[in-house]
Write an enzyme that holds these catalytic residues in place. Structure first.
Site, PDB file in Angstrom:
ATOM      1  N   SER A   7       6.579   7.930   7.966  1.00  0.00           N
ATOM      2  CA  SER A   7       6.018   7.180   9.085  1.00  0.00           C
ATOM      3  C   SER A   7       6.765   5.881   9.390  1.00  0.00           C
ATOM      4  O   SER A   7       6.961   5.550  10.571  1.00  0.00           O
ATOM      5  CB  SER A   7       4.527   6.907   8.849  1.00  0.00           C
TER       6      SER A   7
ATOM      7  N   ASP B 184      -2.617   5.342   5.405  1.00  0.00           N
ATOM      8  CA  ASP B 184      -2.400   6.674   4.838  1.00  0.00           C
ATOM      9  C   ASP B 184      -2.428   6.546   3.307  1.00  0.00           C
ATOM     10  O   ASP B 184      -1.400   6.615   2.649  1.00  0.00           O
ATOM     11  CB  ASP B 184      -1.044   7.212   5.326  1.00  0.00           C
TER      12      ASP B 184
ATOM     13  N   HIS C  50       0.547   1.885   3.664  1.00  0.00           N
ATOM     14  CA  HIS C  50       0.970   2.675   2.502  1.00  0.00           C
ATOM     15  C   HIS C  50       2.205   3.466   2.927  1.00  0.00           C
ATOM     16  O   HIS C  50       2.158   4.672   3.146  1.00  0.00           O
ATOM     17  CB  HIS C  50      -0.136   3.632   2.044  1.00  0.00           C
TER      18      HIS C  50
ATOM     19  N   ASP D  10      -0.637  -4.971  -2.080  1.00  0.00           N
ATOM     20  CA  ASP D  10      -1.619  -3.914  -2.241  1.00  0.00           C
ATOM     21  C   ASP D  10      -1.979  -3.400  -0.850  1.00  0.00           C
ATOM     22  O   ASP D  10      -2.282  -4.181   0.061  1.00  0.00           O
ATOM     23  CB  ASP D  10      -2.866  -4.465  -2.937  1.00  0.00           C
TER      24      ASP D  10
ATOM     25  N   GLU E 253       4.713  -1.291   1.015  1.00  0.00           N
ATOM     26  CA  GLU E 253       4.720  -0.324  -0.088  1.00  0.00           C
ATOM     27  C   GLU E 253       4.658  -1.086  -1.406  1.00  0.00           C
ATOM     28  O   GLU E 253       5.547  -1.873  -1.722  1.00  0.00           O
ATOM     29  CB  GLU E 253       5.971   0.555  -0.036  1.00  0.00           C
TER      30      GLU E 253
END
Length: 287
Positions: free
Chosen positions: A102, A166, A41, A145, A120
């Protein structure tokens, strides 16, 4: 939580999460063999602290804004050094305008032989992420996803590396999905390090999450939590935690030595504190 990260970039939770990320990457880089980072993520990678979203909340002023330029105790300065190097690279004229997420931290701290897969799903955010990583070697942006990325991207051929999970915690059941993802990731990539983030918002949900992970059969799970004021109070997020599976040797001692000073610096009310312990040690608990 309705968590869109641009509103929260550089806050107290990012400080701890990204400092730990940077230290793990440095430790992975000690050995010559290549490693892979998978960020499920990833967000947009680079955040403008003077932009509308960050300016609307101002949360970064209570996080990275208290760190940069501060007179840090030696143990804390050493602990934060790899992360602060990346922050400084993004602000070459000094001051604090841009903040690395990150994936950008991973891109800057990995070596030439290492690889980053930054995932993402949000189309606009993925475009921003692509721009943030433009010119970075061996970095690939995916738009899967986030929960499915573990199945698609693990195991890596390198057999060494780090999985970062995350999630936004915008939907019900994300703690349950997080526990399931940790088990699936370990099944596919038992030799890898996992770093998973969670909010300290719903104490009951956190306890159930910890219990599920502890009962899963996974071992060597380090728990790191920090709260900048008493949790359970109204208002913005007061605390956050990370579970680290297979953390580098003695990282627990490094965190425990530096975290009290970091909490004191970031405290924003009564009841601030931290916890560093092993949720599960070398052996899984018996039924």
């Amino acid at each position: 939580m309705n968590y869109r990260h641009a509103f929260h970039a550089g806050n107290f939770a990012d400080v701890l999460k990204h400092a730990l990320l940077a230290r793990i990457l440095r430790r992975l880089g000690v050995k010559d063999g290549a490693f892979r980072v998978v960020d499920t993520h990833a967000g947009i990678g680079r955040y403008d602290l003077a932009g509308d979203e960050a300016g609307r909340t101002g949360e970064w002023t209570g996080g990275v804004g208290r760190i940069v330029g501060a007179d840090l105790p030696p143990v804390l300065a050493d602990f934060l050094a790899p992360w602060l190097e990346v922050v400084a690279e993004l602000n070459p004229e000094g001051g604090l305008r841009h903040y690395p997420g990150s994936p950008l931290i991973a891109a800057r701290l990995k070596r030439r032989q290492d690889t980053l897969f930054a995932n993402e799903l949000h189309p606009e955010d993925a475009e921003h992420l692509q721009a943030a990583l433009a010119g970075e070697r061996r970095c690939r942006v995916m738009s899967l996803d986030g929960w499915m990325a573990v199945r698609s991207l693990l195991p890596p051929p390198e057999r060494r590396g780090l999985l970062i999970v995350d999630p936004p915690f915008e939907q019900a059941g994300e703690f349950e999905r997080l526990a399931e993802t940790m088990v699936e990731a370990h099944r596919r990539f038992a030799t890898g390090v996992q770093m998973v983030w969670y909010p300290l918002k719903d104490a009951g949900a956190v306890r159930r999450f910890h219990a599920a992970v502890a009962a899963s059969g996974l071992t060597r799970i380090l728990r790191v939590e920090q709260w900048v004021r008493r949790t359970g109070t109204a208002g913005p997020l007061a605390g956050a935690g990370l579970l680290l599976v297979n953390p580098p040797w003695q990282l627990d001692e490094e965190i425990a030595a530096a975290l009290p000073a970091l909490t004191a610096l970031l405290a924003n009310g009564e009841g601030a504190g931290e916890r560093v312990d092993w949720l599960v040690g070398e052996e899984a608990p018996e039924d």
